[in-house]
Write an enzyme that holds these catalytic residues in place. Structure first.
Site, short mmCIF file in Angstrom:
data_model
loop_
_atom_site.label_atom_id
_atom_site.label_comp_id
_atom_site.label_asym_id
_atom_site.label_seq_id
_atom_site.Cartn_x
_atom_site.Cartn_y
_atom_site.Cartn_z
N CYS A 4 0.37 -1.10 0.00
CA CYS A 4 0.16 0.23 -0.45
C CYS A 4 0.37 1.24 -0.03
O CYS A 4 0.89 2.79 -0.10
CB CYS A 4 -0.88 0.18 1.31
SG CYS A 4 -1.83 -1.16 0.89
N HIS A 13 -2.55 7.10 4.41
CA HIS A 13 -2.66 5.69 4.11
C HIS A 13 -4.38 5.43 5.26
O HIS A 13 -3.85 5.07 6.15
CB HIS A 13 -1.92 4.43 3.56
CG HIS A 13 -2.88 3.41 3.78
ND1 HIS A 13 -3.52 2.58 2.13
CD2 HIS A 13 -2.53 2.05 4.35
CE1 HIS A 13 -4.34 2.13 2.44
NE2 HIS A 13 -3.49 1.30 3.14
N ASN A 20 -10.53 0.52 2.43
CA ASN A 20 -8.89 0.19 2.26
C ASN A 20 -8.89 -0.34 0.65
O ASN A 20 -8.49 -1.27 0.04
CB ASN A 20 -8.28 -0.48 3.51
CG ASN A 20 -6.97 -0.76 3.06
OD1 ASN A 20 -6.10 0.08 2.26
ND2 ASN A 20 -5.76 -1.80 3.78
#
Length: 340
Positions: free
Chosen positions: A126, A268, A298
Site C-alpha cells: 500500500c 493511508h 481500504n
C-alpha cells in the site's frame, strides 16, 4: 523558524492529480451476507461495519483491471495538466495490484495511453504510489526524466475470500474484507517553487509475514488458495502502532514544522479505528485529515492519491501537505509537498 527547502535547483513537484472510482458500490452488510450465504457461517449482522467503520466500498466490474483504473486516472491527470501522452518521458505504474506477473503492468498502461515513455512498475504494497512519486522525483532531479506520470490501479477486492471453508479461514482473511478498488494518478515535473520538499522512510522488513497475498511468485506459483489476502488485522495494527510514529516525529523535528504548518495530512487508511488511533498517537488534528475509508474502504496504494484529488483544487500555492504512506512489509514513507 519555518522549514525552508534548499535553494539548489532543480525541484520536482506534483502539478496535476486525478482519481477514478468504479461505479459499483458494495456495502459491508451486503458483503457479509454474501460470505455467510456462500460459507454457511452464522455471522452477526453488522459485524464488518461495526468492527471497521467501513460502510461500503467500490468494486470493479468484470473486465475492469488494475490497468483499466490506472489508464482512466492517468488520462484525467494529463487532461488536468493540459498534456498529451507523448509529453511524458517516464511512466510509473505504482500499485499493490497488477494485471499479470509478466510483463510489467506499466507496459499495458502505456499501450492504452499511447505514450512512448520509459515504463516501469513500482510495487511495495500500500506504499507503492507514494514510493512511485518519490522515484519520479528522484529521476527528475537526477536528470533522467523531464516529466513523469505516476499511476495506480488497485483491485484488491479480488483477493477477498467470499466463501471461507470455516471460521478459522474467515478470521485469517478478515482484514481483506476492508478492501475496495480505485485508481489515481499524478503528474510530476520540474517546478520553480514549492514541490516535494522532504522525503523520509522507515522499513521494518522483519514483519513481512504479518499479512499479504502469497500467490503468483516463486514460492507459490500456482494454486487458488494462495491468491487470497491473509493477515491478522490486530497484528498488523500492532506493528504499525509500534513502528509507525517514529518517522512522522522525525520528519516534524527535522523540518522544524508542526501540524499548523500543514493544510492537510493525507495518510493511508485501513479502518476507521486505525485512523483514529493514528491521530491519537501522532497528535494530528482530525480537521487536517481527508477521511475516505468509511465510504471507500481500504483502497490500498490509491488511498493517498484519491485524498489528494479531493483537496487539490482547494489548496493555495504555498500551502503544504504531509503524505504518510503505510505498507505491508513493513514500510512507512513521509513526504512534504508544497503546491506550486
Amino acid at each position: 523558524m519555518p522549514f525552508q527547502p534548499s535553494a539548489a535547483p532543480p525541484r520536482a513537484g506534483i502539478t496535476a492529480v486525478a482519481s477514478l472510482l468504479p461505479e459499483r458500490v458494495l456495502s459491508s452488510d451486503r458483503l457479509m451476507e454474501r460470505v455467510a450465504a456462500r460459507s454457511g457461517l452464522a455471522l452477526p449482522p453488522g459485524l464488518l461495519r461495526q468492527a471497521t467503520g467501513i460502510a461500503a466500498r467500490r468494486v470493479a466490474d468484470e473486465g475492469v483491471y488494475a490497468s483499466t483504473l490506472a489508464v482512466g486516472a492517468g488520462r484525467r491527470a494529463l487532461d488536468a495538466a493540459g498534456l498529451i501522452p507523448p509529453d511524458i518521458d517516464l511512466l510509473l505504474f505504482a500499485s499493490a495490484s497488477r494485471d499479470l506477473v509478466e510483463p510489467a503492468t506499466a507496459h499495458i498502461v502505456q499501450a492504452e495511453l499511447g505514450s512512448r515513455a520509459h515504463a516501469v512498475d513500482v510495487t511495495n504494497a500500500c506504499n507503492s504510489f507514494v514510493n512511485g512519486i518519490d522515484l519520479a522525483r528522484s529521476m527528475i532531479l537526477a536528470g533522467r526524466a523531464r516529466r513523469a506520470l505516476v499511476v495506480t490501479g488497485e483491485t484488491p477486492s479480488r483477493a477477498v475470500r467470499t466463501a471461507p471453508a470455516d471460521l478459522a479461514e474467515f478470521r485469517a482473511g478478515f482484514a481483506g474484507y476492508t478492501f475496495g478498488d480505485a485508481g489515481a494518478a499524478v503528474v510530476v515535473e520540474a517546478v520553480e517553487r514549492g514541490g516535494i520538499l522532504d522525503v523520509d522512510t522507515a522499513t521494518h522488513s522483519e514483519h513481512w509475514e504479518v499479512g499479504g497475498i502469497p500467490g503468483g511468485g516463486s514460492r507459490h506459483p500456482r494454486g487458488d488458495a494462495h491468491t487470497y489476502f491473509r493477515g491478522d488485522g490486530h497484528e498488523l495494527r500492532g506493528v504499525f502502532e509500534k513502528v509507525g510514529t517514529a518517522v512522522v516525529d522525525r520528519t516534524l523535528h527535522r523540518t522544524g514544522m508542526d501540524w499548523d504548518g500543514f493544510a492537510r495530512v493525507l495518510v493511508h487508511q485501513v479502518t476507521v479505528p486505525y485512523l483514529e488511533r493514528f491521530a491519537e498517537l501522532t497528535g494530528v488534528p482530525a480537521a487536517k485529515l481527508v477521511v475516505t475509508v468509511p465510504e471507500l474502504g481500504n483502497i490500498a496504494s490509491a488511498s493517498i492519491g484519491v485524498q489528494l484529488d479531493r483537496v487539490f483544487a482547494d489548496l493555495a500555492p504555498g500551502e503544504r501537505v504531509l503524505f504518510v504512506g503505510l505498507g505491508g512489509g513493513i514500510s512507512i514513507t513521509t513526504m512534504v509537498w508544497e503546491k506550486s
